[in-house]
Design an enzyme around this catalytic site. Structure first.
Site, PDB file in Angstrom:
ATOM      1  CB  SER A  43     -11.904  14.222   1.258  1.00  0.00           C
ATOM      2  OG  SER A  43     -10.603  13.688   1.341  1.00  0.00           O
ATOM      3  CG  HIS A  62     -13.630  15.514  -3.631  1.00  0.00           C
ATOM      4  ND1 HIS A  62     -14.361  15.027  -2.570  1.00  0.00           N
ATOM      5  CD2 HIS A  62     -12.500  14.791  -3.662  1.00  0.00           C
ATOM      6  CE1 HIS A  62     -13.685  14.069  -1.990  1.00  0.00           C
ATOM      7  NE2 HIS A  62     -12.550  13.885  -2.626  1.00  0.00           N
ATOM      8  CB  CYS A 168     -10.689  11.830  -5.551  1.00  0.00           C
ATOM      9  SG  CYS A 168      -9.817  12.100  -3.967  1.00  0.00           S
TER      10      CYS A 168
HETATM   11  N1  LIG Z   1      -3.833  13.192   0.483  1.00  0.00           N
HETATM   12  C1  LIG Z   1      -4.836  13.394  -0.353  1.00  0.00           C
HETATM   13  O1  LIG Z   1      -4.710  14.125  -1.356  1.00  0.00           O
HETATM   14  C2  LIG Z   1      -6.147  12.712  -0.102  1.00  0.00           C
HETATM   15  C3  LIG Z   1      -7.073  12.573  -1.152  1.00  0.00           C
HETATM   16  C4  LIG Z   1      -8.239  11.828  -0.902  1.00  0.00           C
HETATM   17  C5  LIG Z   1      -8.507  11.324   0.353  1.00  0.00           C
HETATM   18  N2  LIG Z   1      -7.598  11.532   1.352  1.00  0.00           N
HETATM   19  C6  LIG Z   1      -7.811  11.020   2.704  1.00  0.00           C
HETATM   20  O2  LIG Z   1      -7.441   9.656   2.720  1.00  0.00           O
HETATM   21  C7  LIG Z   1      -8.096   9.030   3.838  1.00  0.00           C
HETATM   22  C8  LIG Z   1      -8.718   7.726   3.379  1.00  0.00           C
HETATM   23  O3  LIG Z   1      -9.784   7.985   2.478  1.00  0.00           O
HETATM   24  P1  LIG Z   1     -10.742   6.781   2.003  1.00  0.00           P
HETATM   25  O4  LIG Z   1     -11.796   7.414   1.161  1.00  0.00           O
HETATM   26  O5  LIG Z   1      -9.950   5.667   1.477  1.00  0.00           O
HETATM   27  O6  LIG Z   1     -11.376   6.371   3.410  1.00  0.00           O
HETATM   28  P2  LIG Z   1     -12.090   5.003   3.853  1.00  0.00           P
HETATM   29  O7  LIG Z   1     -12.922   5.346   5.024  1.00  0.00           O
HETATM   30  O8  LIG Z   1     -12.728   4.376   2.652  1.00  0.00           O
HETATM   31  O9  LIG Z   1     -10.871   4.049   4.268  1.00  0.00           O
HETATM   32  C9  LIG Z   1     -10.244   4.066   5.535  1.00  0.00           C
HETATM   33  C10 LIG Z   1      -9.891   2.613   5.876  1.00  0.00           C
HETATM   34  O10 LIG Z   1      -9.114   2.621   7.088  1.00  0.00           O
HETATM   35  C11 LIG Z   1      -9.548   1.537   7.897  1.00  0.00           C
HETATM   36  N3  LIG Z   1      -9.202   1.866   9.292  1.00  0.00           N
HETATM   37  C12 LIG Z   1      -9.792   2.780  10.102  1.00  0.00           C
HETATM   38  N4  LIG Z   1      -9.162   2.818  11.299  1.00  0.00           N
HETATM   39  C13 LIG Z   1      -8.156   1.921  11.232  1.00  0.00           C
HETATM   40  C14 LIG Z   1      -7.141   1.514  12.152  1.00  0.00           C
HETATM   41  N5  LIG Z   1      -7.049   2.039  13.378  1.00  0.00           N
HETATM   42  N6  LIG Z   1      -6.261   0.569  11.745  1.00  0.00           N
HETATM   43  C15 LIG Z   1      -6.336   0.023  10.506  1.00  0.00           C
HETATM   44  N7  LIG Z   1      -7.283   0.368   9.605  1.00  0.00           N
HETATM   45  C16 LIG Z   1      -8.175   1.297   9.966  1.00  0.00           C
HETATM   46  C17 LIG Z   1     -11.044   1.425   7.637  1.00  0.00           C
HETATM   47  O11 LIG Z   1     -11.541   0.125   7.958  1.00  0.00           O
HETATM   48  C18 LIG Z   1     -11.098   1.720   6.130  1.00  0.00           C
HETATM   49  O12 LIG Z   1     -10.974   0.520   5.358  1.00  0.00           O
HETATM   50  C19 LIG Z   1      -9.091  10.068   4.373  1.00  0.00           C
HETATM   51  O13 LIG Z   1      -8.503  10.744   5.466  1.00  0.00           O
HETATM   52  C20 LIG Z   1      -9.235  11.023   3.205  1.00  0.00           C
HETATM   53  O14 LIG Z   1      -9.649  12.302   3.622  1.00  0.00           O
HETATM   54  C21 LIG Z   1      -6.417  12.185   1.137  1.00  0.00           C
HETATM   55 ZN   LIG Z   2     -11.269  12.363  -2.330  1.00  0.00          ZN
END
Ligand SMILES: NC(=O)c1ccc[n+]([C@@H]2O[C@H](COP(=O)([O-])OP(=O)(O)OC[C@H]3O[C@@H](n4cnc5c(N)ncnc54)[C@H](O)[C@@H]3O)[C@@H](O)[C@H]2O)c1
Ligand SMILES: [Zn+2]
Ligand SMILES: [Zn+2]
Length: 372
Positions: A43, A62, A168
């Protein structure tokens, strides 16, 4: 008033600059925190890369923890000296959603204005101009003033970076499974995208007693880590062929297909895969956040005819004051191995490099450590 170091972006879409800022004393209902650790969540990258527009200049971060050093008027002085995890959605405790216990939907949170509850910031540049703090906590800073309701004291024995991750990634991923979706024991669970948030979904599925836990990612090293954390099956995603990935997910999920598919990336293509992989009666839980304006689609007739469901999960439906200590106790009892999410510790000056690794899908959780 004290001088602090912080990672600041002038506005969304620009690189971070490490600046020296002035931090005023905490006002009523505010808390002064010496930051100890801050995780680099995707994020933050969405904001840094301009996928989401935020006002600026603003201190990034955050997902953080620190030690309470002082409190403003009206705040319990017993907090001073406590180690705390910070919630990125400090609840107002007064609005309709707070009163019905859904603090993750609070409509009066100071996080919405990236400032304190009175709408002003405690941070200024040398010329006196104000600097905002992302979600009112801006954890990529050596010290911060934050709203009282963002501060959740941790039980003794919880390391700083574990507390930060509870702030988070852990609450988002574990909570999506155990709170938003209420996954029952024995269920077949799929997690698409096993970064910091998806790995936390895997840990949550194990905690819930899921029968099968299928991890899906483009990066084989992430699948290994997911297996260490409890995934029973792995699917190496095919970036060019979503239908092939969906078939592999269904095969790995066992007879009857997955009961729950968690999407933890925020990509319309993988959101479509999560929905396409569902058998009748299955539930897709959308945890990943897309860029603004993006749409995802699915075929409506079989979705309705098969009684499928889609849930959006914000902050893992967290009530921080209740859930953060519970996740911390599960860590202390060895049931949430949160520290295994960490693959790098870095200084604030290396934040742009950490963003590069995260953008490339190479990082699990990278932790900025703030020296004492
Ligand atoms: N809903 C919420 O409250 C909330 C809170 C925190 C983060 N998020 C969101 O969650 C998401 C993930 O965050 P993160 O910090 O874990 O990110 P990250 O970048 O660490 O993890 C994403 C993962 O997805 C994989 N990936 C990317 N494209 C892919 C595909 N096409 N197929 C399969 N795997 C694929 C990557 O290799 C990576 O391991 C972000 O969009 C973030 O903004 C949401
Ligand atoms: Zn976060
Ligand atoms: Zn509220």
């Amino acid at each position: 008033m004290r001088e602090i170091r912080a990672a600041v972006i002038p506005s969304s879409g620009y690189p971070t600059v490490i600046e020296t800022l002035n931090l005023a004393n905490p006002g009523p209902g505010e808390v002064l925190v010496r930051m100890t650790s801050s995780g680099v969540c995707h994020s933050d990258l969405h904001v840094r890369d301009g996928h989401w527009v935020r006002p600026g200049p603003i201190v990034m971060g955050h997902e953080g923890a620190g030690i309470v050093e002082a409190v403003g008027a009206g705040v319990d002085p017993a907090l001073v000296g406590r180690s705390a995890a910070l919630s990125w959605y400090a609840p107002c405790l007064r609005c309709r959603e707070c009163q019905r216990g859904r603090q993750w939907l609070c409509s009066g949170s100071p996080a919405l204005g990236h400032a304190q509850a009175d709408g002003t910031s405690r941070l200024t540049r040398a010329d006196g101009s104000p600097v905002l703090s992302y979600l009112a906590i801006g954890t990529m800073a050596s010290w911060q003033v934050v709203p009282e309701t963002a501060v959740v004291p941790m039980p003794d024995g919880v390391p700083a970076e574990v507390a930060a991750l509870i702030g988070c990634g852990v609450s988002t991923g574990v909570g999506a499974v155990v709170k938003t979706a209420e996954v029952p024991a024995g269920a077949s669970v799929v997690v698409i995208g096993v970064g910091g948030v998806g790995l936390s979904c895997v840990m949550g599925a194990k905690l819930a007693g899921a029968g099968r836990i299928v991890a899906v990612d483009l990066n084989p090293a992430k699948l290994d880590l997911a297996a260490d954390l409890g995934a029973t099956h792995r699917v190496l995603a095919d970036a060019a062929d979503g239908a092939k990935t969906v078939a592999a997910i269904r095969a790995a999920a066992g007879a009857g297909g997955p009961d729950f598919v968690f999407e933890a990336i925020g990509n319309p293509a993988t959101i479509a895969q999560a929905i396409a992989a569902l058998p009748p009666g299955g539930t897709a839980v959308l945890v990943g956040l897309t860029r603004y304006g993006q749409q995802a689609s699915f075929e409506a007739f079989p979705f309705v005819d098969g009684g499928r469901r889609i849930l959006g999960s914000n902050y893992g439906s967290a009530v921080a004051a209740v859930d953060f200590p519970r996740y911390a106790e599960a860590y202390l009892a060895g049931r949430l191995p949160i520290e295994r999410l960490i693959d790098r510790r870095l200084d604030l000056d290396d934040l742009e490099d950490a963003f590069d690794r995260l953008r490339a899908g190479q990082a699990a959780r990278q932790m900025v450590m703030h020296p004492a």
